[in-house]
Write a protein that holds these residues in place. Sequence first.
Motif, PDB file in Angstrom:
ATOM      1  N   ALA A 168      30.295  36.984  47.601  1.00  0.00           N
ATOM      2  CA  ALA A 168      30.103  37.341  46.197  1.00  0.00           C
ATOM      3  C   ALA A 168      31.159  36.615  45.377  1.00  0.00           C
ATOM      4  N   ALA A 169      30.762  36.161  44.196  1.00  0.00           N
ATOM      5  CA  ALA A 169      31.689  35.479  43.288  1.00  0.00           C
ATOM      6  C   ALA A 169      31.679  36.213  41.951  1.00  0.00           C
ATOM      7  N   PHE A 170      32.850  36.656  41.519  1.00  0.00           N
ATOM      8  CA  PHE A 170      32.988  37.397  40.267  1.00  0.00           C
ATOM      9  C   PHE A 170      33.821  36.563  39.293  1.00  0.00           C
ATOM     10  N   ARG A 171      33.236  36.189  38.161  1.00  0.00           N
ATOM     11  CA  ARG A 171      34.018  35.485  37.131  1.00  0.00           C
ATOM     12  C   ARG A 171      34.512  36.521  36.130  1.00  0.00           C
ATOM     13  N   LEU A 172      35.827  36.711  36.107  1.00  0.00           N
ATOM     14  CA  LEU A 172      36.426  37.783  35.323  1.00  0.00           C
ATOM     15  C   LEU A 172      36.977  37.293  33.988  1.00  0.00           C
ATOM     16  N   GLY A 173      36.960  38.187  33.022  1.00  0.00           N
ATOM     17  CA  GLY A 173      37.509  37.882  31.704  1.00  0.00           C
ATOM     18  C   GLY A 173      39.005  38.106  31.669  1.00  0.00           C
ATOM     19  N   ILE A 174      39.732  37.270  32.412  1.00  0.00           N
ATOM     20  CA  ILE A 174      41.189  37.383  32.485  1.00  0.00           C
ATOM     21  C   ILE A 174      41.816  36.029  32.198  1.00  0.00           C
ATOM     22  N   ASP A 175      43.077  36.041  31.835  1.00  0.00           N
ATOM     23  CA  ASP A 175      43.846  34.811  31.613  1.00  0.00           C
ATOM     24  C   ASP A 175      44.908  34.746  32.702  1.00  0.00           C
ATOM     25  N   THR A 176      44.629  33.972  33.748  1.00  0.00           N
ATOM     26  CA  THR A 176      45.525  33.939  34.906  1.00  0.00           C
ATOM     27  C   THR A 176      46.866  33.269  34.618  1.00  0.00           C
ATOM     28  N   ARG A 177      47.005  32.700  33.409  1.00  0.00           N
ATOM     29  CA  ARG A 177      48.305  32.135  33.033  1.00  0.00           C
ATOM     30  C   ARG A 177      49.307  33.244  32.708  1.00  0.00           C
ATOM     31  N   LYS A 178      48.783  34.448  32.460  1.00  0.00           N
ATOM     32  CA  LYS A 178      49.641  35.593  32.159  1.00  0.00           C
ATOM     33  C   LYS A 178      49.917  36.374  33.442  1.00  0.00           C
ATOM     34  N   ASN A 179      51.176  36.666  33.686  1.00  0.00           N
ATOM     35  CA  ASN A 179      51.563  37.337  34.930  1.00  0.00           C
ATOM     36  C   ASN A 179      50.858  38.665  35.138  1.00  0.00           C
TER      37      ASN A 179
ATOM     38  N   VAL B 166      39.468  42.549  53.822  1.00  0.00           N
ATOM     39  CA  VAL B 166      39.409  41.224  53.211  1.00  0.00           C
ATOM     40  C   VAL B 166      40.380  41.160  52.038  1.00  0.00           C
ATOM     41  N   GLU B 167      40.952  40.004  51.852  1.00  0.00           N
ATOM     42  CA  GLU B 167      41.844  39.786  50.722  1.00  0.00           C
ATOM     43  C   GLU B 167      41.056  39.110  49.607  1.00  0.00           C
ATOM     44  N   TYR B 168      41.448  39.393  48.381  1.00  0.00           N
ATOM     45  CA  TYR B 168      40.822  38.714  47.251  1.00  0.00           C
ATOM     46  C   TYR B 168      41.914  38.273  46.287  1.00  0.00           C
ATOM     47  N   ARG B 169      41.630  37.193  45.593  1.00  0.00           N
ATOM     48  CA  ARG B 169      42.609  36.653  44.657  1.00  0.00           C
ATOM     49  C   ARG B 169      41.892  35.835  43.590  1.00  0.00           C
ATOM     50  N   ALA B 170      42.236  36.069  42.344  1.00  0.00           N
ATOM     51  CA  ALA B 170      41.616  35.320  41.256  1.00  0.00           C
ATOM     52  C   ALA B 170      42.150  33.889  41.232  1.00  0.00           C
ATOM     53  N   GLU B 171      41.239  32.930  41.175  1.00  0.00           N
ATOM     54  CA  GLU B 171      41.621  31.539  41.042  1.00  0.00           C
ATOM     55  C   GLU B 171      42.062  31.290  39.591  1.00  0.00           C
ATOM     56  N   LYS B 172      42.563  30.094  39.332  1.00  0.00           N
ATOM     57  CA  LYS B 172      43.019  29.768  37.978  1.00  0.00           C
ATOM     58  C   LYS B 172      41.920  29.975  36.950  1.00  0.00           C
ATOM     59  N   SER B 173      40.675  29.762  37.370  1.00  0.00           N
ATOM     60  CA  SER B 173      39.532  29.890  36.473  1.00  0.00           C
ATOM     61  C   SER B 173      39.133  31.350  36.232  1.00  0.00           C
TER      62      SER B 173
ATOM     63  N   VAL C 204      36.883  35.277  41.401  1.00  0.00           N
ATOM     64  CA  VAL C 204      37.281  35.891  42.670  1.00  0.00           C
ATOM     65  C   VAL C 204      36.131  35.727  43.657  1.00  0.00           C
ATOM     66  N   HIS C 205      36.398  35.108  44.795  1.00  0.00           N
ATOM     67  CA  HIS C 205      35.403  34.967  45.867  1.00  0.00           C
ATOM     68  C   HIS C 205      35.728  35.976  46.967  1.00  0.00           C
ATOM     69  N   ALA C 206      34.726  36.642  47.477  1.00  0.00           N
ATOM     70  CA  ALA C 206      34.950  37.617  48.553  1.00  0.00           C
ATOM     71  C   ALA C 206      33.766  37.636  49.512  1.00  0.00           C
ATOM     72  N   ALA C 207      34.058  37.514  50.801  1.00  0.00           N
ATOM     73  CA  ALA C 207      33.016  37.626  51.814  1.00  0.00           C
ATOM     74  C   ALA C 207      32.590  39.087  51.911  1.00  0.00           C
ATOM     75  N   ILE C 208      31.283  39.335  51.943  1.00  0.00           N
ATOM     76  CA  ILE C 208      30.795  40.729  52.016  1.00  0.00           C
ATOM     77  C   ILE C 208      29.974  40.989  53.283  1.00  0.00           C
ATOM     78  N   GLY C 209      29.984  40.021  54.210  1.00  0.00           N
ATOM     79  CA  GLY C 209      29.272  40.250  55.467  1.00  0.00           C
ATOM     80  C   GLY C 209      28.543  39.017  55.934  1.00  0.00           C
ATOM     81  N   LYS C 210      27.532  39.242  56.787  1.00  0.00           N
ATOM     82  CA  LYS C 210      26.745  38.160  57.366  1.00  0.00           C
ATOM     83  C   LYS C 210      25.266  38.328  56.994  1.00  0.00           C
ATOM     84  N   VAL C 211      24.518  37.251  57.090  1.00  0.00           N
ATOM     85  CA  VAL C 211      23.080  37.299  56.811  1.00  0.00           C
ATOM     86  C   VAL C 211      22.387  38.300  57.732  1.00  0.00           C
TER      87      VAL C 211
END
Length: 231
Positions: free
Chosen positions: A44-55, A160-167, A170-177
């Motif tokens: 799953a890929a979640f594009r969040l409304g965040i500004d990763t330049r801010k701590n 699973v670990e998740y982390r927001a990229e600069k953009s 957040v990508h997260a594996a949710i299982g297998k087909v």
Amino acid sequence: MAKRSRKYQAALEKFDQNASYSAEEAIKLAKETSTANFDASVEAAFRLGIDTRKNDQQIRGAIVLPHGTGKSQRVLVFAKGDKAAEAEEAGADYVGEEYIEQINNGWFDFDVIVATPDMMGEVGKLGRVLGPKGLMPNPKTGTVTMDVAQAVEEIKAGKVEYRAEKSGVVHAAIGKVSFDEAQLVDNFNAVYDALQKARPSSAKGVYFKSVAVASTMGPGVKVDNSAMKVN
């Protein structure tokens, strides 16, 4: 742009690429459009409304998925004495300080590192090789801890670990087909809930800007935000 395979093109014809679907429908389509000749992962890929330049808007964490990831994680633990013994009893694949030198020599036959706080002085020296690979232990993901047994058990259970990229994605594996649709939906909702709880108070406007699911090598299927539990 690389030319897509016939299988990929056929997968695209199974759904409307411009449409958004409920999480259940999107996950069903992600399974149906898998083009791999193996039991592919579903992500799953979640594009969040965040500004990763801010701590205060850098999102990072970990979650134990209800049904695991379908992948066996190889765990390396840096600990001494009783804590090393606890890690071994909990099922860690590798335990010991000697692996620091092996990593310096190019050894990476593991997926996750857990370390006790007293070991981070030495582990920190590996930052230049572990950092780019996303393997550096971190208290926010529960991989720097004195409770090494629990950390190992949770990772083995499907953490699973998740982390927001600069953009802000957040990508997260949710299982297998091969997982049941219901299992994938449960895992998807668990990640969604974790991200919702991690929403920074300073993040304004729409938080979940876009969401999609896809299998490895398969096309992305958009998830309708309005059909999700919270936004």
